[in-house]
Design a protein around this motif. Structure first.
Motif, PDB file in Angstrom:
ATOM      1  N   ASP A 186       0.832  -1.208   0.000  1.00 39.40           N
ATOM      2  CA  ASP A 186       0.000   0.000   0.000  1.00 39.40           C
ATOM      3  C   ASP A 186       0.868   1.260   0.000  1.00 39.40           C
ATOM      4  O   ASP A 186       0.499   2.279  -0.600  1.00 39.40           O
ATOM      5  CB  ASP A 186      -0.925   0.003   1.220  1.00 39.40           C
ATOM      6  CG  ASP A 186      -1.997  -1.080   1.138  1.00 39.40           C
ATOM      7  OD1 ASP A 186      -2.227  -1.591   0.021  1.00 39.40           O
ATOM      8  OD2 ASP A 186      -2.574  -1.433   2.189  1.00 39.40           O
ATOM      9  N   LEU A 187       2.016   1.188   0.676  1.00 32.55           N
ATOM     10  CA  LEU A 187       2.947   2.316   0.653  1.00 32.55           C
ATOM     11  C   LEU A 187       3.429   2.569  -0.774  1.00 32.55           C
ATOM     12  O   LEU A 187       3.505   3.728  -1.217  1.00 32.55           O
ATOM     13  CB  LEU A 187       4.141   2.019   1.564  1.00 32.55           C
ATOM     14  CG  LEU A 187       5.289   3.044   1.542  1.00 32.55           C
ATOM     15  CD1 LEU A 187       4.857   4.323   2.249  1.00 32.55           C
ATOM     16  CD2 LEU A 187       6.539   2.480   2.204  1.00 32.55           C
ATOM     17  N   ASN A 239       2.026  12.071  -4.950  1.00 30.13           N
ATOM     18  CA  ASN A 239       1.522  13.083  -4.006  1.00 30.13           C
ATOM     19  C   ASN A 239       2.279  12.948  -2.691  1.00 30.13           C
ATOM     20  O   ASN A 239       2.040  12.013  -1.922  1.00 30.13           O
ATOM     21  CB  ASN A 239       0.017  12.893  -3.802  1.00 30.13           C
ATOM     22  CG  ASN A 239      -0.608  14.028  -3.001  1.00 30.13           C
ATOM     23  OD1 ASN A 239      -0.006  14.559  -2.077  1.00 30.13           O
ATOM     24  ND2 ASN A 239      -1.828  14.405  -3.380  1.00 30.13           N
ATOM     25  N   ILE A 240       3.163  13.881  -2.416  1.00 27.92           N
ATOM     26  CA  ILE A 240       4.000  13.795  -1.225  1.00 27.92           C
ATOM     27  C   ILE A 240       3.183  13.910   0.049  1.00 27.92           C
ATOM     28  O   ILE A 240       3.477  13.239   1.050  1.00 27.92           O
ATOM     29  CB  ILE A 240       5.114  14.876  -1.265  1.00 27.92           C
ATOM     30  CG1 ILE A 240       6.117  14.667  -0.123  1.00 27.92           C
ATOM     31  CG2 ILE A 240       4.518  16.270  -1.229  1.00 27.92           C
ATOM     32  CD1 ILE A 240       6.946  13.444  -0.235  1.00 27.92           C
ATOM     33  N   TYR A 296       0.243   8.654   4.974  1.00 23.13           N
ATOM     34  CA  TYR A 296       0.230   7.195   5.082  1.00 23.13           C
ATOM     35  C   TYR A 296       1.350   6.719   6.003  1.00 23.13           C
ATOM     36  O   TYR A 296       1.136   5.847   6.861  1.00 23.13           O
ATOM     37  CB  TYR A 296       0.376   6.564   3.697  1.00 23.13           C
ATOM     38  CG  TYR A 296       0.315   5.049   3.739  1.00 23.13           C
ATOM     39  CD1 TYR A 296      -0.893   4.376   3.682  1.00 23.13           C
ATOM     40  CD2 TYR A 296       1.483   4.289   3.883  1.00 23.13           C
ATOM     41  CE1 TYR A 296      -0.955   2.992   3.748  1.00 23.13           C
ATOM     42  CE2 TYR A 296       1.439   2.906   3.950  1.00 23.13           C
ATOM     43  CZ  TYR A 296       0.210   2.271   3.887  1.00 23.13           C
ATOM     44  OH  TYR A 296       0.165   0.898   3.973  1.00 23.13           O
ATOM     45  N   VAL A 297       2.542   7.274   5.830  1.00 21.22           N
ATOM     46  CA  VAL A 297       3.675   6.880   6.665  1.00 21.22           C
ATOM     47  C   VAL A 297       3.388   7.167   8.133  1.00 21.22           C
ATOM     48  O   VAL A 297       3.693   6.354   9.013  1.00 21.22           O
ATOM     49  CB  VAL A 297       4.957   7.610   6.207  1.00 21.22           C
ATOM     50  CG1 VAL A 297       6.083   7.415   7.230  1.00 21.22           C
ATOM     51  CG2 VAL A 297       5.395   7.112   4.838  1.00 21.22           C
ATOM     52  N   GLN A 298       2.785   8.298   8.403  1.00 18.24           N
ATOM     53  CA  GLN A 298       2.467   8.661   9.787  1.00 18.24           C
ATOM     54  C   GLN A 298       1.441   7.703  10.385  1.00 18.24           C
ATOM     55  O   GLN A 298       1.547   7.307  11.560  1.00 18.24           O
ATOM     56  CB  GLN A 298       1.942  10.100   9.845  1.00 18.24           C
ATOM     57  CG  GLN A 298       1.829  10.680  11.239  1.00 18.24           C
ATOM     58  CD  GLN A 298       3.152  10.710  11.978  1.00 18.24           C
ATOM     59  OE1 GLN A 298       4.198  10.971  11.381  1.00 18.24           O
ATOM     60  NE2 GLN A 298       3.124  10.398  13.269  1.00 18.24           N
ATOM     61  N   VAL A 348      11.890   3.789   5.227  1.00 16.05           N
ATOM     62  CA  VAL A 348      10.639   4.438   4.826  1.00 16.05           C
ATOM     63  C   VAL A 348      10.853   5.942   4.694  1.00 16.05           C
ATOM     64  O   VAL A 348      10.330   6.583   3.766  1.00 16.05           O
ATOM     65  CB  VAL A 348       9.521   4.121   5.846  1.00 16.05           C
ATOM     66  CG1 VAL A 348       8.293   4.981   5.572  1.00 16.05           C
ATOM     67  CG2 VAL A 348       9.150   2.641   5.784  1.00 16.05           C
ATOM     68  N   LYS A 349      11.631   6.523   5.594  1.00 14.05           N
ATOM     69  CA  LYS A 349      11.930   7.956   5.499  1.00 14.05           C
ATOM     70  C   LYS A 349      12.728   8.259   4.238  1.00 14.05           C
ATOM     71  O   LYS A 349      12.536   9.311   3.608  1.00 14.05           O
ATOM     72  CB  LYS A 349      12.698   8.407   6.739  1.00 14.05           C
ATOM     73  CG  LYS A 349      11.852   8.451   8.009  1.00 14.05           C
ATOM     74  CD  LYS A 349      12.677   8.912   9.207  1.00 14.05           C
ATOM     75  CE  LYS A 349      11.816   8.995  10.467  1.00 14.05           C
ATOM     76  NZ  LYS A 349      12.606   9.425  11.657  1.00 14.05           N
TER      77      LYS A 349
END
Length: 424
Positions: A258-259, A267-268, A274-276, A291-292
């Motif tokens: 999904d990531l 779209n940043i 999503y990451v958060q 991920v970062k």
């Protein structure tokens, strides 16, 4: 006491030539169980042996000495002795008892881990990895242990040195899984993402009858590194991947798939949200740092997309388009991408305009011709090696027996004389 002294005398007398050592190895094998029962009394006798001249006998005694439970105090005493032996021992002698040498080295690694000083094990284990196999093409059980110590000690360069070897022989499948997995992480630590992808891909596509934790963790990192290095990821595994991997890996890595889907939107803001939301998941997998880097790489991908549309663009427009905070941030990103060879551009400091250029490489310099020739030579050598391996496998009794059983399932009047597919 007399028995130990007698064994020491025999080791000293039978370590001069290969014929005597054939007798000695049988003697030591017969005495192995007895040596383990006498393990607490053997340490003083090591001083009577030369670790270089009497490597085979020294190996059996030293392995017996550390075979039982060892405290931290004892580990501190034994660790230098084992390290000196690994570094100084005779390679030809220890190969006569390779399983015993592997056992000793794994015990050495356990002692290093017990003392929480992995860096003390890096140099001796590197020596062991080089001494044990008769060829650099052979993957031993010590390779993964060495790479693990390199990771824990953050000695990435030392670990990378053995990853440049071409592996064609593997004793145990688990060794290959761990070697490629740890090797992939080391390459990530050195920002060698292409090599990392190659190693992680080997884990994901290796033959497996059931899904395993190593493959799952490798697949998670494979997704992230693909996004960082290529800016895209496909969930379709190659046809030669096992059916088990093709069916099940996605189920264990849905958050990462999904990531990748969020990343593909460009779209940043959506990606950061999503990451958060899944931060705890990525953190528990020890993948938050990667991920970062995925998030950071999206800025680069969006800038690269601009090069396909515009010939010139202001730093302010770049900052606005890719959602950077200021033209200064845009300038830093563009400069870094130019330095890394990811784009070709010039920046006019007066008016803050960026001019995007074509790849200046003409592929006709002497250096480029040498690189191409070197690549051709490597491919030719690999082709010869694969041909030799194919011929060797076609004569293997296990292969022929398996192929023979597969033949009975088909009417081979309708097929080629050699079966094209079968399960090993």
């Amino acid at each position: 006491m007399n028995s130990v002294e007698s064994l020491i005398a025999q080791i000293q007398g039978l370590s001069s030539n290969i014929l005597d050592m054939t007798v000695l190895i049988n003697l030591l094998k017969n005495a192995d169980d007895w040596l383990h029962t006498e393990s607490t009394r053997l340490t003083p006798f090591l001083d009577q042996l030369d670790p270089v001249q009497h490597s085979l006998g020294y190996l059996y005694l030293l392995e017996a000495c550390v075979s039982g439970p060892i405290s931290k105090e004892q580990a501190n005493t034994m660790l230098p002795t084992i390290a000196r032996f690994i570094i100084s021992c005779d390679a030809e002698q220890i190969r006569l008892a390779s399983d015993k040498f592997v056992t000793l080295c794994k015990k050495f690694k356990d002692l290093v881990m017990l003392l929480e000083t992995p860096i003390r094990g890096v140099a001796p284990m590197m020596t062991a990895v080089r001494k044990l196999p008769s060829s650099s093409e052979h993957l031993t059980p010590l390779h993964p242990d060495f790479l693990q110590l390199c990771l824990l000690a953050k000695c990435y360069k030392a670990g990378f040195s053995i990853l440049e070897d071409h592996i064609f022989e593997v004793d145990q499948p688990r060794d290959l899984f761990l070697y490629c997995y740890y090797g992939g992480i080391i390459c990530i630590g050195q920002k060698r993402f292409q090599k990392a992808l190659e190693l992680l891909h080997n884990v994901v596509t290796a033959p497996m009858s059931t899904i395993n934790a190593i493959a799952v963790e490798a697949y998670k990192k494979y997704i992230l590194v693909s996004l960082i290095h290529h800016g895209q990821f496909s969930t379709n595994l190659p046809k030669y991947a096992s059916s088990v991997a093709q069916r099940n890996l996605k189920n264990f890595c849905q958050a990462y798939i999904d990531l990748a889907s969020s990343y593909n939107t460009g779209n940043i803001a959506e990606l950061e949200t999503y990451v958060q939301n899944f931060r705890e998941k990525f953190e528990s997998d020890n993948n938050l740092g990667l991920v970062k880097q995925v998030t950071s790489s999206m800025y680069k991908r969006n800038i690269q997309r601009l090069t396909q549309t515009y010939l010139t663009l202001s730093l302010q427009d770049i900052a606005n388009t890719v959602r950077l905070n200021s033209p200064k941030d845009a300038e830093m990103h563009v400069l870094q991408m130019i330095q890394d060879g990811e784009i070709y551009a010039t920046i006019n400091q007066k008016d803050g305009m960026v001019r995007f250029l074509e790849d200046p490489e003409q592929y006709k310099t002497c250096e480029m011709i040498e690189n191409i020739d070197s690549s051709i030579q490597r491919i030719m050598a690999l082709s010869k090696k694969l041909t030799a391996m194919d011929e060797l496998m076609s004569c293997d009794p296990l292969y022929l027996a398996k192929a023979g059983r597969e033949r009975q399932r088909f009417d081979f009047d309708d097929f080629d004389s050699v079966p094209q597919r079968f399960n090993i």
